[in-house]
Design an enzyme around this catalytic site. Structure first.
Site, PDB file in Angstrom:
ATOM      1  CE  LYS A  82      76.698  36.408  62.646  1.00 53.06           C
ATOM      2  NZ  LYS A  82      75.819  35.624  61.754  1.00 53.06           N
TER       3      LYS A  82
ATOM      4  NE  ARG B  41      70.472  26.876  65.127  1.00 53.82           N
ATOM      5  CZ  ARG B  41      70.351  26.771  63.806  1.00 53.82           C
ATOM      6  NH1 ARG B  41      70.265  25.580  63.244  1.00 53.82           N
ATOM      7  NH2 ARG B  41      70.308  27.841  63.060  1.00 53.82           N
TER       8      ARG B  41
HETATM    9  N1  BES Z   1      72.449  35.992  64.822  1.00 57.34           N
HETATM   10  C1  BES Z   1      72.394  35.245  63.623  1.00 57.34           C
HETATM   11  C2  BES Z   1      71.108  35.459  62.819  1.00 57.34           C
HETATM   12  C3  BES Z   1      70.818  36.853  62.327  1.00 57.34           C
HETATM   13  C4  BES Z   1      71.076  37.192  61.015  1.00 57.34           C
HETATM   14  C5  BES Z   1      70.210  37.789  63.145  1.00 57.34           C
HETATM   15  C6  BES Z   1      70.766  38.456  60.543  1.00 57.34           C
HETATM   16  C7  BES Z   1      69.917  39.047  62.672  1.00 57.34           C
HETATM   17  C8  BES Z   1      70.177  39.379  61.361  1.00 57.34           C
HETATM   18  C9  BES Z   1      72.515  33.755  63.942  1.00 57.34           C
HETATM   19  O1  BES Z   1      73.223  33.446  65.072  1.00 57.34           O
HETATM   20  C10 BES Z   1      73.203  33.107  62.789  1.00 57.34           C
HETATM   21  O2  BES Z   1      74.324  33.438  62.564  1.00 57.34           O
HETATM   22  N2  BES Z   1      72.527  32.209  62.088  1.00 57.34           N
HETATM   23  C11 BES Z   1      73.065  31.549  60.980  1.00 57.34           C
HETATM   24  C12 BES Z   1      72.701  30.079  61.084  1.00 57.34           C
HETATM   25  C13 BES Z   1      73.436  29.189  60.126  1.00 57.34           C
HETATM   26  C14 BES Z   1      74.925  29.198  60.437  1.00 57.34           C
HETATM   27  C15 BES Z   1      72.893  27.779  60.223  1.00 57.34           C
HETATM   28  C16 BES Z   1      72.457  32.171  59.719  1.00 57.34           C
HETATM   29  O3  BES Z   1      71.305  32.614  59.772  1.00 57.34           O
HETATM   30  O4  BES Z   1      73.159  32.269  58.735  1.00 57.34           O
HETATM   31 MG    MG Z   2      75.306  33.263  64.738  1.00 57.46          MG
END
Ligand code: BES
Ligand code: MG
Ligand code: ZN
Length: 491
Positions: A263, A337
């Site tokens: 990230k 997931r």
């Molecule tokens: N933990 C994150 C989602 C999240 C975002 C939680 C903001 C709390 C606040 C999750 O694991 C994630 O990174 N999701 C991605 C999915 C994508 C790569 C398909 C997302 O939401 O960008």
């Molecule tokens: Mg994630």
């Protein structure tokens, strides 16, 4: 904060707070104090145009002809439970400013007394255990709240189960606030083991055992971390009916760096909250145990840390989930997931739950769509959706159903495996794609609701009864759902 209920009487010293519904006449005790102060109360109300609306109070300091330090008239607006609870917010900032340690409230009804105390427990919360400098320290100064009411025993009886829920909410908030160098899979599991004292059965399943079970999808997420991935099972048995339990599954990514699909800084630095689902399930189980709910419930936590390293899983790796379905991991940041799907298979095969709920900070997209006060829900069961929606309205922990279906299912197509973990079109229906992925792991039509709490687990500004930071969202919602839909009415 300690809460006690006492018979209706006017304290002679300290701080006294009158809870006042909108446009209600002065209660007998308020009238008495008004007479004693030669009308100071009613005059102050007029001057301040105080009518008892929420978020208003009138403050009289050292009123003449009394020994009292302060008299506060606090607007609770109506007798509705949530109005009374939320009136505590206004008082809390006042309590903090003036460092009040012990206060006496005078309630108009027993229910008002109980719900005011509950609201104050929820609102009077700070996480400041890591502040060592005095000026930044402990604003939570309130030690005792005494609420005078008509029938203290009745108020106490109403309050006890509410206090249990407030304690559950606090457990959830504390776990989420803790940084990821303190709360990681092993320490989270250790915390759970200590919950045995509340009457929960606790089982910790280690990585070796999960390997034997075939939970390769979950294990892949944690393989880049020095912390061992763990699954924790919390079992609460509140009834001897051999009824199938309800199950609550929690995403417990103690830190989500994104893995090799790293990230960027700005989105990474809030990712200690990514165990919010597991924290909510833990808090809920504590609440159920403490109020001795008449139900059998199972909590299943998937505790992993998502880190990049030479051992981390790579984008394009293929894993075989416990269900036997294969997954191409195209984005290691879509890891929640991958954890949940194995928890779902394990839970359905082991416990045959009559209903299964999973809670997860799963997608940033749900925050974009619904904001910080509404969670996204996805389900295969209209009746459960209706019931959880009603519980959400009652607790003001709102949910909104988002769609599943063919268009999202198609986005999961992989060139090599049964599915890929992200959608193959970035930014298209992200929350629904994640929900659709999970739906592929439902067996025998188990009634199921997926609750995406990525928006609601944390509040930047604060919300009613939810101070800034970790909200504890979901504990109240699910506790009410259980009470209204799953608990046998008689013991
Ligand atoms: N933990 C994150 C989602 C999240 C975002 C939680 C903001 C709390 C606040 C999750 O694991 C994630 O990174 N999701 C991605 C999915 C994508 C790569 C398909 C997302 O939401 O960008
Ligand atoms: Mg994630
Ligand atoms: Zn995540």
């Amino acid at each position: 904060m300690k809460v006690q209920f006492s018979p209706l009487a006017l304290p002679t010293q300290g701080t006294v707070i009158f809870l006042m519904a909108q446009d209600a006449p002065l209660s007998t005790l308020a009238q008495k104090l008004d007479d004693q102060t030669q009308g100071a109360l009613s005059r102050a109300m007029r001057v301040e145009q105080f009518t008892g609306k929420k978020n208003t109070l009138v403050n009289l300091v050292a009123p003449a002809h009394t020994e009292l330090d302060r008299v506060i008239l606090l607007g609770v607006e109506s007798q509705a439970e949530t109005d009374v609870q939320q009136s505590a917010d206004t008082l809390v900032s006042y309590v903090e400013t003036f460092n009040l340690t012990d206060i006496h409230a005078i309630a108009e009804t027993d229910s008002q007394a109980a719900h005011f105390a509950y609201g104050l427990q929820l609102s009077h919360y700070r996480f400041d255990k890591y502040r060592t400098r005095a000026e930044l320290q402990a604003k939570c100064v309130l030690e005792t709240l005494t609420v005078a009411t008509d029938d203290p025993k009745a108020a106490q009886a109403l309050y006890l189960p509410l206090e249990a829920v407030a304690e559950g909410v606090k457990v959830t908030r504390d776990l989420i606030w803790e940084p990821a160098n303190v709360v990681y899979p092993e320490s989270f599991a250790q915390f759970c083991i200590c919950l045995k004292e509340h009457g929960l059965e606790v089982e910790v399943v280690n990585s070796y055992q999960m390997g034997e079970l075939g939970m390769t999808s979950l294990l892949g997420v944690g393989q880049g971390s020095k912390h061992e991935s763990l699954m924790v099972i919390l079992k609460y048995t509140g009834t001897q009916d051999s009824d199938e339990p309800i199950a609550f599954l929690g995403k417990g990514v103690t830190f989500d760096s994104g893995g090799l699909s790293l990230k960027p800084n700005a989105s990474m630095n809030t990712m200690k909250e990514d165990m919010g689902g597991a924290a909510t399930v833990t808090g809920l189980m504590v609440a159920l145990a403490k109020r001795k709910a008449n139900v059998n419930a199972i909590g299943v936590l998937g505790l992993v840390e998502n880190m990049p390293s030479d051992k981390a899983q790579r984008p394009s790796d293929v894993v075989t989930s416990m269900s036997g379905q294969t997954i191409e991991v195209m984005n290691t940041d879509a890891e929640g997931r991958l954890v949940l799907c194995d928890l779902m298979t394990y839970t359905q095969r082991t416990f045959k739950p009559k209903a299964m709920f999973d809670l997860a900070t799963l997608t940033g997209a749900v925050l974009v769509a619904l904001g910080e006060e509404i969670a996204g829900i996805f389900s295969n069961n209209d009746e459960l959706v209706e019931k959880i929606t009603a519980a959400g309205e009652a607790e003001q922990e709102y949910v909104w159903r988002l769609p599943l279906g063919g268009q999202f299912d198609r986005l999961l197509r992989s060139e090599i495996a049964d599915m890929r973990n992200d959608g193959n079109k970035p930014r298209i229906g992200g929350s629904s794609v994640a929900g659709q992925f999970l739906s592929r792991f439902i067996e025998n039509d188990t009634p199921w609701v997926h609750i995406d709490i990525a928006g609601t687990a944390w509040t930047k500004e604060g919300q009613p009864n939810k101070p800034k930071g970790a909200t504890g969202y979901g504990v109240r919602l699910l506790d009410r759902l259980i009470k209204e839909q799953f608990e046998a009415k008689e013991k």
